[in-house]
Motif scaffolding. Structure first.
Motif, PDB file in Angstrom:
ATOM      1  N   THR A 152       0.834  -1.205   0.000  1.00  0.00           N
ATOM      2  CA  THR A 152       0.000   0.000   0.000  1.00  0.00           C
ATOM      3  C   THR A 152       0.867   1.253   0.000  1.00  0.00           C
ATOM      4  N   LYS A 189       1.029   4.206  -2.813  1.00  0.00           N
ATOM      5  CA  LYS A 189       0.805   5.615  -2.483  1.00  0.00           C
ATOM      6  C   LYS A 189       1.968   6.483  -2.956  1.00  0.00           C
ATOM      7  N   PRO A 236       0.804  10.821  -3.218  1.00  0.00           N
ATOM      8  CA  PRO A 236       0.947  10.600  -1.775  1.00  0.00           C
ATOM      9  C   PRO A 236       0.147  11.621  -0.964  1.00  0.00           C
TER      10      PRO A 236
END
Length: 122
Positions: free
Chosen positions: A102, A106, A111
């Motif tokens: 994950t 991101k 982000p």
């Protein structure tokens, strides 16, 4: 960047920061993640809730940008944040592999602000 996980099993985040005697550290970037090392801490008093001095532990993790854990007390969180480490509380038994996947996704997408800040700080 270096990312740390409070773990006993090496597979899951399964420990409170104050009680953690081992922290798995990974190198993480947009290409993926790789296990770097296991940092261990010797308890100073096995009968205490917080078996390792918080400042000693944070000093040993000061090259990490993010720290995953199941729980952290307010005073300990303040020390962690003051040392520019972003604590992330997750459910007990959260999979380290899934959290790493994950995180890499991101990094490659957009982000969130907390992650951009963590990347820039270290």
């Amino acid at each position: 960047m270096k990312v740390a996980f409070c773990t006993n099993s090496m597979k899951e985040v399964d420990e409170h920061f104050g009680r953690a005697t081992s922290v798995a550290v990974y190198d993480v970037n947009t290409d993926g993640s790789e296990f770097a090392e296991l940092r261990t801490f010797i308890p100073i008093d096995a009968d205490e809730n917080h078996k390792i001095d918080i400042n000693t532990k944070v000093e040993a993790l000061n090259d990490c940008s993010i720290l995953y854990l199941t729980e952290i007390g307010g005073p300990a969180a303040a020390v962690v944040v003051r040392n520019k480490i972003h604590p992330v509380k997750v459910d007990d038994k959260a999979s380290i592999d899934e959290l790493l996947d994950t995180l890499v996704k991101k990094l490659n997408d957009s982000p969130p602000p907390w992650l951009r800040k963590a990347i820039q700080v270290k």
